[in-house]
Design a protein around this motif. Structure first.
Motif, short mmCIF file in Angstrom:
data_model
loop_
_atom_site.label_atom_id
_atom_site.label_comp_id
_atom_site.label_asym_id
_atom_site.label_seq_id
_atom_site.Cartn_x
_atom_site.Cartn_y
_atom_site.Cartn_z
N UNK A 21 -4.35 6.22 -1.86
CA UNK A 21 -4.52 5.86 -0.45
C UNK A 21 -4.81 4.38 -0.25
N UNK A 22 -4.96 3.63 -1.33
CA UNK A 22 -5.25 2.20 -1.19
C UNK A 22 -4.00 1.43 -0.79
N UNK A 23 -4.22 0.35 -0.07
CA UNK A 23 -3.12 -0.51 0.38
C UNK A 23 -2.65 -1.37 -0.78
N UNK A 24 -1.51 -2.04 -0.57
CA UNK A 24 -1.01 -2.97 -1.59
C UNK A 24 -2.06 -4.03 -1.90
N UNK A 25 -2.64 -4.60 -0.88
CA UNK A 25 -3.64 -5.65 -1.08
C UNK A 25 -4.84 -5.13 -1.87
N UNK A 26 -5.29 -3.94 -1.55
CA UNK A 26 -6.43 -3.36 -2.26
C UNK A 26 -6.08 -3.07 -3.72
#
Length: 419
Positions: A21-26
């Motif tokens: 569920x994490x974003x690319x940035x995360x």
């Protein structure tokens, strides 16, 4: 008492769930404290892929113009290769070479036939194939050529890229690859690439082999003059040493022929293959050679637990099925002309020079426009994935499944970011 097994499982499950569920940035930030910093990837997190396209975790789509440095010559998840992998996963994945298995003989027979050679040493990675070739060449020099023990030399070319193991970086001329990793393995002589006179002067009675890339990929797709490969073949034959062609990046359709040496009708004594041989699914490499050469190895003198495993042999055989049709070699040749024309139109307009063979090109960027890295990042913003090398050069090596329309879109994006 705490149930550590349950806690560990729960923690692992939570971590996996969080990563989904994490974003690319995360996800990019999360890599920094736990992964060695031996790569500087572009800021894109790929989650899915099909054919010539990849998709990041947010669902943004990108045209892949790098193809895993030729590992994805047949595109992402080619149906025939995925089917072969699924079928073999249901049967057998690993025996080690302690036993025979039913997929290895057919794979080796067909790979030898494809290359015009006689015997196969299956390995996993490209670097393993190169290391294996170095060992074989030295043993051949002692047992067949009669070189004095521990005196064998191997001649290589400057600008080479054959891998990153300690032996291989010993004869690299890239200081980034070498600095801090000595002491280095002796026994190598470096000469200028594409210089037959220099090569001849370096070869003597101790020379076991000449090891070169028919096209230098990492150096920026450097293509030698017509006749160079023929000259290397003739020189090594006269000198009584081996010609080893590293086709780990250039081979299996990339240049518009099955092998880059095919452009001059040359057959080396040893051929090194990898990357595309695994279809972008598993690492598969091989040393393919004349029987006299590979026969110097005896039981226990070399090996690999995973080399030639049933899964890799099944996928490698499916790759050979694709190559047997000639379709991909023809596509690379025909679309290579489209690529060449497109790059020629950019000469003087942000491009100071380029080199192209088949669907493979090194494009030198005008420093006034930006570095290779900056151009790669601008193309990323346009939905096109490429990779820079040596500061000012961008490499283009799309899957051989790319369409003319997709290739045109990539060239249009390059034109845009250069303007």
């Amino acid at each position: 008492m705490t149930d550590t097994g349950t806690d560990t499982a729960a923690t692992t499950s939570a971590t996996v769930s969080a990563s989904e569920t994490r974003s690319s940035e995360q996800l990019i930030r999360a890599e920094a404290p736990v992964l060695a910093h031996n790569y500087h990837p572009l800021p894109v997190v790929v989650a899915r892929a099909e054919g010539t396209w990849v998709e990041d975790v947010e669902g943004r789509r990108y045209l892949d113009m790098l193809a895993g440095y030729s590992a994805l010559n047949f595109g992402h998840r080619h149906p025939a290769l995925i089917e072969a992998a699924h079928r073999q996963l249901d049967e057998l994945t690993l025996t080690s070479r302690a036993f025979h298995h039913d997929r290895l003989a057919g794979f080796a027979e067909r790979l030898a036939a494809l290359t015009g050679l006689e015997m196969v040493l299956p390995m996993n990675t490209g670097a393993e194939a190169v290391e294996s070739a170095v060992k074989v060449a030295r043993k051949w020099a002692y047992e067949v050529k009669g070189v004095s023990p521990d005196r064998a030399t191997i001649v290589v070319a400057d600008g080479n890229f054959h891998g990153r193991t300690t032996t291989i970086v010993s004869f690299s001329t890239d200081e980034t690859a070498r600095a801090g990793f000595g002491p280095f393995t002796p026994g190598f002589r470096v000469v200028p690439y594409n210089d037959l006179a220099a090569l001849e002067s370096a070869v003597d009675e101790t020379t076991a082999a000449v090891l070169i890339e028919p096209v230098q990929g990492e150096a920026g797709v450097v293509i030698p003059d017509d006749g160079y490969l023929t000259g290397v073949r003739e020189l090594t034959r006269r000198a009584g040493c081996l010609f080893i062609a590293d086709e780990i990046q250039s081979g299996l359709g990339r240049t518009g022929r099955t092998l880059a040496v095919d452009h001059e009708g040359v057959v080396p004594d040893m051929l090194l293959l990898g990357k595309a041989l695994g279809g972008g699914i598993v690492p598969v490499s091989a040393v393919v050679a004349r029987r006299e050469v590979l026969s110097v190895l005896g039981p226990g003198e070399h090996g690999s637990t995973f080399g030639g495993n049933p899964l890799s042999a099944a996928i490698g055989s499916a790759v050979l099925d694709l190559l047997a049709t000639g379709e991909f070699q023809r596509r690379a040749a025909e679309l290579g002309e489209v690529l060449d024309r497109g790059l020629a139109a950019l000469a003087g307009s942000g491009v100071t020079g380029y080199r192209a063979r088949g669907l493979w090109a090194g494009v030198d960027i005008d420093p006034a426009i930006g570095t290779g890295r900056e151009i790669s990042e601008r193309l990323l913003a346009e939905g096109v994935l490429v990779k820079d090398t040596h500061g000012s050069t961008v490499r283009l090596a799309p899957p051989l499944t790319i369409t003319e329309e997709e290739l045109g879109s990539a060239l249009a994006a390059l034109t845009k970011v250069l303007s």
